[in-house]
Design an enzyme around this catalytic site. Structure first.
Site, PDB file in Angstrom:
ATOM      1  N   CYS A   1      -5.413  -7.323   1.594  1.00 56.32           N
ATOM      2  CA  CYS A   1      -6.222  -6.420   0.372  1.00 56.32           C
ATOM      3  C   CYS A   1      -7.404  -6.931  -0.054  1.00 56.32           C
ATOM      4  CB  CYS A   1      -5.085  -6.046  -0.729  1.00 56.32           C
ATOM      5  SG  CYS A   1      -4.560  -7.445  -1.629  1.00 56.32           S
TER       6      CYS A   1
ATOM      7  N   ARG B   1      -2.108  -6.822  -4.166  1.00 49.53           N
ATOM      8  CA  ARG B   1      -1.511  -5.556  -3.561  1.00 49.53           C
ATOM      9  C   ARG B   1      -0.759  -5.738  -2.209  1.00 49.53           C
ATOM     10  NH1 ARG B   1      -6.998  -1.918  -3.768  1.00 49.53           N
ATOM     11  NH2 ARG B   1      -7.907  -3.668  -3.464  1.00 49.53           N
TER      12      ARG B   1
END
Length: 452
Positions: free
Chosen positions: A405, A410
């Site tokens: 990410c 994430r």
């Protein structure tokens, strides 16, 4: 005789009001009877015969953990009935903006529509009824209830559980762990968030939990994990060995997943994350404490770090994957706007775009969200839906998948979910877009990818 016209008018008015009330009550009762939907229990053989039919949908209304594989509420075997979709009664309790609108969209996406026969099953006799009442208000009529304990008691009837469902734990399991009902390795519970202030932790946390600041495991400006020697010091300081059962959670789960992936990379063999975060603990009405628990150190980790080095890779390995797309894929876990280069997503990252050849793997509405992978209560989304989403994106599960990410948070959560689902040959590209974009010689793309 003197006629009291005022009294007569009042008497007549009262009579009319009584008649009106009776009329309204009768109408209300009639309408209620007409709109009431009587659900009936469905037998196992009939349920079995209708699985897979276009005009039937089987709905698991239990907690997400039961759907994943945990044997809860007295069920002998965990997991869900084949082809069942999930719509947990717990989701009806969540208070978020546009809740009903979001739940209506969930129903549609799962094929739970008014033109179908809907079987709703649970194990506690409550969840299915709560969902029945919700669907009744939306015009559903052909609904049936089923006790999944009957299915679980028959070993000839299959239940599907994710291969590594135990990596995501329910709050009841954590409570049992604290109360010495789970026997096994020594355990540690950590609330994880960024910053020394630990406001969420001090406002209330799981009994015995210790706070971890993510600065203990990563550092800027790239925000990669710390060097292996520093990670070893982190583990010793927090009393973690390779054989410690480590349970992680937070008010937001993303920092917990970030730390979980680093611990697995280091070599901790039993790393768990509380599914749904601290909210799931509070919803279970379990005890909360506010005292600050101190870290208790150990003297040895028990193995050389990293014992699981392939779980996280760095820029050289990511570039090798990018250069040889036949063997692997860089999977972008950012918003579509970040992936296509409209925004960077971060106030400290100027560059916009993506590593050339990377494939979008979905994420959420901004750099702190993961709606595409979470249910409305922030538990993990259905595995079949995640895998189907990736299949539509053109992600080949037979290749090595390196999730990235902006700086790793994430992507770490999604990597953990992929691990829960049993996806093989997966890794985290730790540096992500932040590191990739720092070297202008690294190939970059913008805009929508070409579809071939």
């Amino acid at each position: 005789m003197v006629v009291n016209r005022k009294a007569i008018r009042l008497l007549l008015l009262g009579s009319l009001l009584v008649l009106s009330a009776c009329s309204n009550n009768n109408t209300a009762g009639k309408n209620k009877k007409e709109t009431s939907v009587v659900t009936q229990n469905i037998k196992t053989d009939e349920l079995k015969a209708n699985i897979g039919k276009d005009d039937w949908v089987i709905v698991d209304t239990r907690a997400n953990d039961a759907f994943n594989g945990w044997a809860l509420d007295g069920v002998k075997r965990g997991g869900h009935i084949k082809d069942a979709v999930d719509f947990s009664a717990d989701w009806l309790k969540v208070k978020v903006d546009k809740q009903d609108e979001k739940l209506t969209e969930v129903l549609k996406s799962k094929g739970i529509t008014t033109d179908k026969n809907v079987v709703l099953y649970d194990a506690n006799g409550k969840d299915a009824q709560n969902v029945v009442e919700y669907l009744q208000d939306k015009g559903f009529k052909n609904m049936y209830k089923y006790d999944v304990k009957e299915w679980a008691e028959n070993q000839d009837l299959a239940l599907e559980a994710y291969p590594n469902y135990e990596m995501l734990v329910p709050s009841s399991w954590v409570n049992d762990l604290i109360n010495n009902k789970n026997y096994g390795n020594p355990y540690k519970i950590f609330e994880v968030s960024w910053g020394d202030e630990a406001k969420d932790y001090k406002n209330g946390h799981i009994p015995g939990a210790v706070h971890i600041n993510t600065d203990e495991v990563e550092e800027g400006p790239v925000w990669n994990r710390l060097k292996d020697k520093e990670l070893e010091k982190f583990a010793l300081r927090n009393g973690i060995t390779k054989d410690t059962t480590v349970v992680l959670y937070g008010a937001d789960s993303m920092p917990a997943f970030r730390t979980a992936v680093i611990l697995k990379y280091m070599g901790v063999t039993d790393v768990r994350v509380l599914n749904g975060g601290f909210t799931s603990w509070k919803n279970g009405s379990y005890q909360v404490e506010k005292k600050v628990n101190t870290k208790k150190s150990v003297t040895a980790f028990g193995t050389v770090i990293p014992a699981n080095s392939e779980y996280i890779i760095d820029l050289p390995e990511a570039k090798a994957i990018q250069a040889n797309k036949n063997n692997g894929t860089l999977v972008d876990i950012r918003s579509w706007e970040e992936y296509t280069g409209k925004i960077s997503g971060y106030d400290y990252i100027e560059a916009k775009g993506r590593p050339a050849g990377s494939v979008w793997g979905h994420a959420g509405s901004d750099s702190s969200k993961l709606e595409d992978f979470r249910n409305i209560d922030n538990t993990m989304r259905s595995g079949s839906e995640i895998l189907s989403m990736w299949e539509k994106d053109g992600i080949n599960m037979d290749k090595e998948l390196a999730f990235y990410c902006g700086t790793g948070w994430r992507a770490a959560e999604v990597l953990f979910y992929a691990d829960v689902l049993g996806v093989n040959n997966i890794t985290l590209y730790d540096g992500g877009w932040n590191e990739w974009s720092m070297d202008t010689s690294n190939p970059v793309e913008k805009g929508e990818p070409n579809k071939k």
